[in-house]
Enzyme design. Structure first.
Site, PDB file in Angstrom:
ATOM      1  N   LYS A  42     -33.208 -71.291 -12.405  1.00 54.12           N
ATOM      2  CA  LYS A  42     -32.499 -70.853 -13.614  1.00 54.12           C
ATOM      3  C   LYS A  42     -32.588 -71.940 -14.691  1.00 54.12           C
ATOM      4  CE  LYS A  42     -27.942 -69.551 -15.236  1.00 54.12           C
ATOM      5  NZ  LYS A  42     -26.545 -69.287 -14.900  1.00 54.12           N
ATOM      6  N   GLU A  95     -35.090 -81.076  -6.951  1.00 51.59           N
ATOM      7  CA  GLU A  95     -35.858 -80.714  -5.747  1.00 51.59           C
ATOM      8  C   GLU A  95     -36.956 -79.706  -6.094  1.00 51.59           C
ATOM      9  OE1 GLU A  95     -32.611 -80.744  -6.107  1.00 51.59           O
ATOM     10  OE2 GLU A  95     -31.594 -81.551  -4.337  1.00 51.59           O
ATOM     11  N   GLY A 141     -26.465 -68.419 -10.619  1.00 52.18           N
ATOM     12  CA  GLY A 141     -27.541 -68.621  -9.645  1.00 52.18           C
ATOM     13  C   GLY A 141     -27.305 -67.863  -8.345  1.00 52.18           C
ATOM     14  N   ARG A 142     -26.090 -67.968  -7.795  1.00 53.74           N
ATOM     15  CA  ARG A 142     -25.822 -67.332  -6.494  1.00 53.74           C
ATOM     16  C   ARG A 142     -25.631 -65.824  -6.588  1.00 53.74           C
ATOM     17  NH1 ARG A 142     -22.258 -70.957  -8.223  1.00 53.74           N
ATOM     18  NH2 ARG A 142     -20.104 -70.389  -8.685  1.00 53.74           N
ATOM     19  N   GLU A 150     -19.475 -72.138  -2.978  1.00 58.13           N
ATOM     20  CA  GLU A 150     -19.773 -72.637  -4.329  1.00 58.13           C
ATOM     21  C   GLU A 150     -18.918 -71.891  -5.354  1.00 58.13           C
ATOM     22  OE1 GLU A 150     -23.840 -74.486  -5.514  1.00 58.13           O
ATOM     23  OE2 GLU A 150     -23.857 -72.496  -6.416  1.00 58.13           O
ATOM     24  N   HIS A 160     -23.896 -68.527  23.192  1.00 62.54           N
ATOM     25  CA  HIS A 160     -24.242 -69.535  24.207  1.00 62.54           C
ATOM     26  C   HIS A 160     -24.233 -70.939  23.613  1.00 62.54           C
ATOM     27  CE1 HIS A 160     -25.001 -66.379  27.062  1.00 62.54           C
ATOM     28  NE2 HIS A 160     -25.495 -65.719  26.034  1.00 62.54           N
ATOM     29  N   LYS A 162     -25.565 -84.682  -8.082  1.00 71.39           N
ATOM     30  CA  LYS A 162     -26.827 -84.718  -8.830  1.00 71.39           C
ATOM     31  C   LYS A 162     -26.888 -85.994  -9.677  1.00 71.39           C
ATOM     32  CE  LYS A 162     -27.649 -79.767  -9.474  1.00 71.39           C
ATOM     33  NZ  LYS A 162     -27.753 -78.680 -10.428  1.00 71.39           N
TER      34      LYS A 162
HETATM   35  O1  F6P Z   1     -26.868 -77.402  -7.328  1.00 77.12           O
HETATM   36  C1  F6P Z   1     -26.260 -76.161  -7.343  1.00 77.12           C
HETATM   37  C2  F6P Z   1     -27.066 -75.173  -8.110  1.00 77.12           C
HETATM   38  O2  F6P Z   1     -26.861 -75.342  -9.462  1.00 77.12           O
HETATM   39  C3  F6P Z   1     -26.756 -73.748  -7.675  1.00 77.12           C
HETATM   40  O3  F6P Z   1     -25.654 -73.225  -8.307  1.00 77.12           O
HETATM   41  C4  F6P Z   1     -28.028 -73.057  -7.979  1.00 77.12           C
HETATM   42  O4  F6P Z   1     -28.134 -71.844  -7.299  1.00 77.12           O
HETATM   43  C5  F6P Z   1     -29.027 -74.092  -7.509  1.00 77.12           C
HETATM   44  O5  F6P Z   1     -28.447 -75.331  -7.850  1.00 77.12           O
HETATM   45  C6  F6P Z   1     -30.395 -73.971  -8.109  1.00 77.12           C
HETATM   46  O6  F6P Z   1     -30.357 -74.062  -9.489  1.00 77.12           O
HETATM   47  P1  F6P Z   1     -31.600 -73.652 -10.366  1.00 77.12           P
HETATM   48  O7  F6P Z   1     -31.865 -72.199 -10.139  1.00 77.12           O
HETATM   49  O8  F6P Z   1     -31.204 -73.946 -11.778  1.00 77.12           O
HETATM   50  O9  F6P Z   1     -32.766 -74.485  -9.923  1.00 77.12           O
END
Ligand code: F6P
Length: 525
Positions: free
Chosen positions: A206, A212, A268-269, A354, A385, A496
């Site tokens: 987003k 990452e 995002g979620r 979150e 188990h 972050k």
């Molecule tokens: O670090 C949390 C977050 O901002 C989430 O809310 C989101 O889903 C994820 O990182 C990934 O964010 P992006 O889609 O901006 O890479």
């Protein structure tokens, strides 16, 4: 000003929790001969049985009052109408508009967002069909058969859940892979067996700024160029972006025509219904994606219209509130008795924790009650188990959501029988417990442990869409009752920020532990 713990219903529930302290769930069944029919509800192929919770009829009545004395009705109407209910980010919250199959206008700042949503869907349709029909080819003229989604959090968990859960609906010859971890081994393992000339990379983010995802995106771009005869101009055949920040995608090298857009009013979620669903469309086909939206839309309508006592997501939320705020539950286990739903616990973990893992209310004040529990889990067969011992006899009472599908597509009825009977046996055992007749206590299971059972008629795009929407609205209702903003995630920012500070090795100010550990690890960079 609204605070749930000041409402008469909350105070009544506190009293009832003390009064009913020694009640046994199983006794409620003797007093209420039709408890199952009274405490179960089915909508859009999803049945919820919440009768195995320590909820008496008095408690149930007060829970309904708790919902009705909260701002639920008003806030829900505001969400559907595109009001900026995400106060801290001043954003509307419109995942419901993404699956608004009625096409009724939804206004944000006096503009209807539906035409944008329809156009984005049309792009997903055209693009996926071009890939499936072999009209969009790789740089050397080969058909695209591998799709690698590079994303994390909401840009990974939702699409991954849906693609894996609906593997039976997959387009033949399309292979989907998900790279989320910044551990280089994750993308290397996946890339190893792939022909770059037949691989499409979706950079899903987003913000298009998540560390990452960006690092992974740059590494796979390097891999692509190093492992094929492609020129950098060929990148456009193999890299597309899904983002709300097309400028950053352009800067990365993705042409505007390869950017699939979505908007800041999609969290995002909550984004799998948007262009973030591109891997789903590529894996399952556009029609199945539409069915997913249809299933969610049915639940959206139900959630909007059904009275509190007959509203599936509201009931699921209220059961959770009872267990968390009045029975002391600190965690919540999600246990699917279906291997293809193995990603559901991880998806719900982000959705719930979150969204509602907060101790500051919507207006910035500290709250004095618990909010989101620790959500965790894994498939039931394996869990039985591993950690079920603790669920039966451990010192923590962990409410469980058991989830299963009735009809399995596989030709393995005996396995299906074993799955379903195991699940029912566990739910019953949690409630009943057992008393050992011998002298020792080792065998005693205290029982009286709460659980819900969610039974899906048949796992299909439509019922999965419905199930996910049920949980989204459950989390929304709990957030409204707890008076927190379920749509921001400021807590994630600190990690972050500090990670960026540690990454910048020149920064000297760290605590003694961090400084020494950094000293130890940095020789391996
Ligand atoms: O670090 C949390 C977050 O901002 C989430 O809310 C989101 O889903 C994820 O990182 C990934 O964010 P992006 O889609 O901006 O890479």
């Amino acid at each position: 000003m609204y605070s749930p713990d000041k409402t008469p219903a909350w105070l009544a529930l506190e009293k009832l929790a003390i009064q009913n302290k020694n009640d046994r769930i199983v006794e409620y069944f003797s007093k209420q001969p039709f408890r199952f029919s009274e405490m179960s509800i089915k909508k859009s192929g999803v049945l919820l049985d919440y009768s195995k919770n320590k909820i008496s009829t008095d408690v149930f009545a007060q829970l309904l009052k708790l919902a009705d004395s909260s701002p639920l009705h008003e806030r829900r109407a505001q969400m559907y109408a595109g009001c900026r209910i995400n106060l801290s980010e001043e954003r509307a919250v419109l995942h419901t508009a993404l699956r608004n199959r009625s096409q009724q206008p939804v206004m944000v700042d006096e503009r209807d967002v539906m035409p944008k949503i329809s156009a984005a869907l049309e792009r997903l349709k055209c693009f996926s069909e071009a890939i499936h029909k072999g009209e969009w080819l790789g740089f050397s003229g080969k058909k695209i058969t591998n799709v690698v989604n590079i994303g994390i959090g909401g840009s990974d968990l939702g699409p991954k859940l849906v693609c894996n859960a609906l593997a039976a609906f997959k387009i033949p010859d399309m292979k989907l892979f998900f790279v989320s971890s910044v551990d280089g081994a994750h993308h290397q393992d996946i890339l190893q067996g792939l022909d770059p000339a037949q691989t499409l990379f979706i950079i899903s983010s987003k913000s298009f700024g998540t560390q990452e995802t960006m690092l992974n995106a740059h590494s796979v771009k390097k891999w692509f160029l190093a492992n094929s005869n492609a020129e950098s101009t060929d990148i456009k055949q193999h890299f597309v972006a899904v983002t709300a920040n097309s400028k950053a995608a352009n800067e990365f090298g993705i042409a505007t025509e390869n950017v699939f857009e979505f908007w800041d009013w999609i969290g995002g979620r909550y984004s799998l219904w948007s262009s973030i669903g591109l891997p789903i469309v590529l894996s399952l086909g556009y029609e199945n994606f539409v069915q997913l939206l249809e299933g969610a839309h049915e639940i959206d309508q139900h959630f909007l219209e059904a009275p509190t006592a007959e509203n599936l997501p509201v009931l699921l939320a209220l059961v959770g509130i009872w267990n968390i705020n009045f029975q002391g539950a600190q965690s919540h286990a999600v246990i699917p008795y279906n291997e293809v739903l193995r990603d559901l616990p991880g998806f719900l973990q982000q959705l719930d924790m979150e969204s509602n893992g907060k101790t500051i209310n919507r207006l910035g004040e500290k709250v004095s009650y618990n909010t989101s529990p620790i959500v965790w889990g894994q498939t039931g067969s394996n869990g039985q188990h591993a950690f079920f011992q603790s669920l039966h006899q451990g010192s923590n009472i962990v409410p469980v959501d058991f989830i299963a599908t009735l009809e399995q597509p596989l030709e393995t009825p005996e396995h299906n029988k074993s799955l379903l009977t195991n699940m029912l046996a566990q739910a019953e055992a949690f409630m009943l417990g057992s008393k050992d007749d011998s002298q020792s206590n080792f065998n005693n299971c205290p029982g009286n442990r709460p659980s819900n059972v969610l039974l899906i008629d048949k796992l299909s795009p439509k019922t999965l869409g419905a199930l996910i929407a049920v949980y989204e609205h459950k989390v929304f209702v709990q957030g409204v009752i707890w008076n927190v903003n379920s749509f921001d995630q400021w807590g994630v920012q600190l990690g972050k920020k500090l990670s960026a500070r540690i990454n910048d090795l020149k920064h000297a100010e760290h605590d003694d532990s961090t400084a020494n550990l950094l000293n130890l690890v940095q020789r391996y960079f």
